[in-house]
Design an enzyme around this catalytic site. Structure first.
Site, PDB file in Angstrom:
ATOM      1  CG  ASP A 100       8.963  -2.540  -3.541  1.00 55.62           C
ATOM      2  OD1 ASP A 100       9.918  -2.419  -4.348  1.00 55.62           O
ATOM      3  OD2 ASP A 100       9.323  -2.544  -2.488  1.00 55.62           O
ATOM      4  CG  HIS A 121      12.530  -1.898  -0.519  1.00 57.75           C
ATOM      5  ND1 HIS A 121      11.677  -1.946  -1.625  1.00 57.75           N
ATOM      6  CD2 HIS A 121      13.508  -1.340  -0.586  1.00 57.75           C
ATOM      7  CE1 HIS A 121      12.288  -1.365  -2.538  1.00 57.75           C
ATOM      8  NE2 HIS A 121      13.293  -0.688  -2.039  1.00 57.75           N
TER       9      HIS A 121
END
Length: 436
Positions: free
Chosen positions: A248, A276
């Site tokens: 990410d 996440h």
């Protein structure tokens, strides 16, 4: 190399790697590590052993001891590392356990590890690969490819299906294997299914891994899976458990670089806060481009507050639409990046993102969850949370939303963390596109 002999129904274990001290010789070995608990044995063989006057347990122990000494192909060759001019200055062997080792992410990751990309060209490693009964044959193929690659740093390869065997003396545990989310599977159900996997693996790490093992949980939902894992490993430091949010971070850096018209090595101080999931918070407030605050370089508040986050979240789904595959290669790269961030000193003034245990955090985030936050490392495998970050109402509001989700996930897996009965009230479906 004939790996057909690996499929014998025996209880096999690899020898302890031990230190590479003076006069130490290492044997390179590929070994099949079958479960030692429970052992299912043929009743005819047991009866035969008893008739011959040999107790079944004694015979089994002898069999396991003999199997421990077996090796295959080129990995059987014995090397005296201290006598060889090229290897006598090498460091002590590092044991790396990998679950889901026959999967696509591992297919990219294992060869990066074996090449020295993480620890350098003077660090020998042992790869201990965990799979399942269904993937056992594929694991044999993985071992064959590693053998054919002739990596000088790769000193041992072991494959097996029992975490209590594979995780023995592990210095690193990369927990990739998890059930993917299929059509019609609710997030709560996935938390329970995969949570059971990580509860068992946490118990195994607690029992047999190095007391300073570093654990990176990749299998989703990785934050709560990491929490489950550490809660089932009470004898290990909670600080040694990480949930992977580095992909990410990498994606966020790429999008900021594209928008600013610079190469991505100019982007620093990028933080992914939280879970996440689609509640993750790519932090443009503290990030920098070529040493300047992002908001000074990118004068487009609407893009930063809306499009930027959505683009990072949907990147994996778009990738699947483009070529029909998940982001296995970039995930493997992000695992390497996450490991290197812990074994390499963080550049002055910079930081990295990783999901860690929140108890004692300086930000006011709820304790007793695993939350992605900004960290620095001295390169010793440990980390410290970054204190010199700024907050505004917009950033804090998004952080609290991700915090609420993780607290709800924690309640949903209470039966797996020893905290009573589970109660699921998840605030909507927040699974990232591309992970279903």
């Amino acid at each position: 190399m004939d790996l057909s002999s690996l499929a014998r129904p025996q209880s096999l274990r690899g020898g302890s790697p031990g230190p590479l001290g003076a006069h130490a010789a290492r044997r390179r070995s590929v070994q099949l590590l079958r479960p030692r608990r429970p052992a299912v044995r043929c009743s005819v063989d047991t009866a035969k052993q008893q008739v011959q006057g040999i107790p079944a347990a004694v015979a089994a122990a002898a069999e396991a001891e003999a199997a421990r000494k077996e090796c295959f192909g080129v990995f059987c060759t014995t090397y005296d590392l201290q006598a060889d001019e090229k290897t006598k200055s090498w460091k002590k062997l590092v044991n790396i356990a990998v679950s889901g080792a026959a999967g696509m992410i591992s297919n990219h990751l294992l060869f990066k590890l074996a090449s020295g990309e993480v620890f350098g060209q003077d660090q020998p490693i042992a790869l201990k690969l965990l799979g399942s009964e269904r993937s056992l044959q594929a694991l044999e193929g993985v071992a064959m490819e590693l053998e054919d690659s002739l990596y000088p740093l790769l000193r041992e390869v072991s494959i097996g299906i029992d975490p209590y065997v594979i995780f023995e003396d592990a210095d690193w545990a990369l927990l990739i294997g998890a059930k993917p989310r299929g059509p019609g599977v609710e997030r709560a159900a996935l938390l329970d299914i995969n949570g059971q996997i990580f509860a068992e693996q946490g118990k195994a790490l607690n029992a047999v891994a190095s007391r300073n093992v570093k654990v990176i949980v990749v299998g989703n939902p990785c934050n709560t899976n990491a929490l489950i894992c550490l809660k089932n490993a009470p004898n290990l430091s909670a600080k040694n458990f990480h949930a992977l949010t580095r992909l990410d971070e990498n994606r966020a850096k790429c999008q900021l670089a594209l928008k600013a018209g610079v190469f991505y090595d100019k982007v620093s101080n990028m933080t992914i806060w939280g879970n996440h999931s689609t509640t993750q918070v790519p932090d443009f407030l503290n990030a920098k481009i070529d040493g300047r605050p992002v908001k000074e370089v990118i004068d487009d508040t609407k893009w930063l507050e809306e499009d930027f986050t959505i683009t990072v979240q949907k990147r994996g789904g778009v990738l699947i639409q483009k070529w029909g595959r998940s982001s296995a290669a970039s995930t493997a790269v992000s695992i390497v990046d996450a490991m290197r961030s812990l074994v390499t000193p963080t550049p002055e003034g910079d930081w990295f993102s990783t999901g860690v245990y929140t108890t004692g955090n300086p930000y006011g985030i709820a304790e007793d969850i695993v939350f992605s936050m900004p960290c620095r490392s001295k390169g010793d495998g440990d980390y410290e949370l970054v204190k010199d970050v700024i907050m505004d109402d917009f950033l804090w509001g998004r952080i609290k939303k991700s915090e609420d989700e993780l607290i709800a996930e924690k309640r949903c897996v209470a039966h797996l963390t020893g905290e009573g009965n589970a109660f699921c009230d998840l605030p909507g479906d927040t699974m990232l596109p591309g992970e279903m």
